[in-house]
Design a protein around this motif. Sequence first.
Motif, short mmCIF file in Angstrom:
data_model
loop_
_atom_site.label_atom_id
_atom_site.label_comp_id
_atom_site.label_asym_id
_atom_site.label_seq_id
_atom_site.Cartn_x
_atom_site.Cartn_y
_atom_site.Cartn_z
N MET A 104 0.81 -1.21 0.00
CA MET A 104 0.00 0.00 0.00
C MET A 104 0.85 1.27 0.00
O MET A 104 0.43 2.31 -0.51
N GLY A 105 2.05 1.20 0.55
CA GLY A 105 2.94 2.36 0.49
C GLY A 105 3.30 2.72 -0.93
O GLY A 105 3.45 3.92 -1.27
N TYR A 106 3.42 1.72 -1.80
CA TYR A 106 3.74 1.97 -3.20
C TYR A 106 2.53 2.57 -3.94
O TYR A 106 2.70 3.42 -4.81
N HIS A 107 1.33 2.11 -3.58
CA HIS A 107 0.13 2.73 -4.14
C HIS A 107 0.03 4.19 -3.70
O HIS A 107 -0.32 5.06 -4.50
N LEU A 108 0.34 4.44 -2.44
CA LEU A 108 0.30 5.81 -1.91
C LEU A 108 1.28 6.70 -2.66
O LEU A 108 0.93 7.83 -3.04
N ASP A 109 2.48 6.21 -2.90
CA ASP A 109 3.47 7.01 -3.64
C ASP A 109 2.97 7.34 -5.04
O ASP A 109 3.10 8.49 -5.50
N ALA A 110 2.41 6.34 -5.73
CA ALA A 110 1.95 6.55 -7.10
C ALA A 110 0.79 7.55 -7.13
O ALA A 110 0.77 8.47 -7.97
N TRP A 111 -0.18 7.36 -6.23
CA TRP A 111 -1.32 8.28 -6.20
C TRP A 111 -0.88 9.69 -5.82
O TRP A 111 -1.33 10.68 -6.41
N TYR A 112 -0.02 9.81 -4.83
CA TYR A 112 0.41 11.13 -4.37
C TYR A 112 1.06 11.92 -5.49
O TYR A 112 0.76 13.11 -5.70
N LYS A 113 1.92 11.26 -6.27
CA LYS A 113 2.61 11.95 -7.35
C LYS A 113 1.64 12.35 -8.48
O LYS A 113 1.72 13.45 -9.01
N ILE A 114 0.73 11.44 -8.82
CA ILE A 114 -0.23 11.77 -9.87
C ILE A 114 -1.17 12.89 -9.43
O ILE A 114 -1.42 13.84 -10.18
N THR A 121 -0.87 15.18 -6.97
CA THR A 121 -0.28 16.49 -6.63
C THR A 121 0.61 17.05 -7.73
O THR A 121 0.50 18.22 -8.09
N GLU A 122 1.48 16.21 -8.29
CA GLU A 122 2.42 16.70 -9.30
C GLU A 122 1.79 16.80 -10.69
O GLU A 122 2.00 17.78 -11.41
N ASP A 123 1.00 15.80 -11.07
CA ASP A 123 0.42 15.79 -12.41
C ASP A 123 -0.90 16.56 -12.49
O ASP A 123 -1.16 17.23 -13.49
N LEU A 124 -1.72 16.44 -11.44
CA LEU A 124 -3.07 17.00 -11.50
C LEU A 124 -3.26 18.25 -10.64
O LEU A 124 -4.32 18.88 -10.68
N GLY A 125 -2.25 18.59 -9.83
CA GLY A 125 -2.29 19.85 -9.09
C GLY A 125 -3.15 19.88 -7.86
O GLY A 125 -3.50 20.97 -7.37
N ILE A 130 -12.01 13.49 -4.85
CA ILE A 130 -11.03 14.57 -4.69
C ILE A 130 -11.35 15.77 -5.58
O ILE A 130 -11.27 16.92 -5.15
N PHE A 131 -11.73 15.52 -6.84
CA PHE A 131 -11.89 16.61 -7.80
C PHE A 131 -13.34 16.95 -8.12
O PHE A 131 -13.60 17.97 -8.76
N GLY A 132 -14.29 16.08 -7.68
CA GLY A 132 -15.69 16.34 -7.95
C GLY A 132 -16.14 15.76 -9.28
O GLY A 132 -15.32 15.40 -10.14
N GLU A 133 -17.45 15.67 -9.44
CA GLU A 133 -18.04 15.16 -10.67
C GLU A 133 -17.73 16.11 -11.83
O GLU A 133 -17.75 17.34 -11.67
N GLY A 134 -17.44 15.54 -12.99
CA GLY A 134 -17.30 16.34 -14.19
C GLY A 134 -15.91 16.84 -14.50
O GLY A 134 -15.68 17.38 -15.59
N ARG A 135 -14.98 16.70 -13.58
CA ARG A 135 -13.61 17.16 -13.86
C ARG A 135 -12.97 16.32 -14.97
O ARG A 135 -12.25 16.85 -15.83
N PHE A 136 -13.21 15.02 -14.93
CA PHE A 136 -12.64 14.12 -15.93
C PHE A 136 -13.74 13.34 -16.63
O PHE A 136 -14.77 13.02 -16.03
N THR A 137 -13.52 13.02 -17.89
CA THR A 137 -14.42 12.10 -18.58
C THR A 137 -14.12 10.68 -18.12
O THR A 137 -13.10 10.41 -17.49
N ALA A 138 -15.01 9.76 -18.47
CA ALA A 138 -14.79 8.36 -18.11
C ALA A 138 -13.51 7.83 -18.75
O ALA A 138 -12.74 7.09 -18.11
#
Length: 208
Positions: free
Chosen positions: A9-19, A21-25, A48-56
């Motif tokens: 799970m620490g590796y999942h956390l690292d991947a999500w955190y970077k995407i 915060t760094e990629d999606l702001g 995190i971002f709400g409905e409609g921020r991203f398409t499916a």
Amino acid sequence: MNGTMINDMGYHLDAWYKILTEDLGASLEREAVKKQMYGKNDELLIRIFGEGRFTADEMAELSVEKERRYQQTYKPHLELIAGLPAFLEKAYQQGIPMAIGSAAITFNVDFVLDNLNLRHYFKAIVSAESVQISKPHPETFLLAASLIGVPPADCIVFEDAPKGVEAAANAGMRCVVLTTMHTREEFEGYSNIIAFADDYTTLDVDAL
């Protein structure tokens, strides 16, 4: 699977955190990301971002990219949690039906099962694509129980996250908690927990 079969799970956390915060702001601390790590990947993005921020399609692409990064980083360390190989083999030899009920996408489930040669242990696999609503909704565990032909009250769920324990409770199932990602204190208030363990060396198939 994640956090209960492999301590990743620490590796999942690292991947999500970077995407996130760094990629999606997203302006999130690591602890805040950790608290959002339950359910399907698209559900996490919507929380995190709400409905409609991203398409499916965009959410599907982000999901796969996150898992690619996780797998690349984690694969050299891929192994079962201590004691689990013997635990699985004993349960298998006794004819105890087992299923995986995971919020992971099939891409990740296959990564674990095929690289560790575990598929023969499980009569059923329920992944993110198998259900409409993810944990803490009980659909994942109820479907898994149905596929292996065991009444919910006779099932034991192995979980590492409070929302997973809540899903087990909602399904009418007892739960063993692996404290790989969360402390015991984070599971206060759940009455369906029958045991806590750091790994499987202290868990006995016959006793359970």
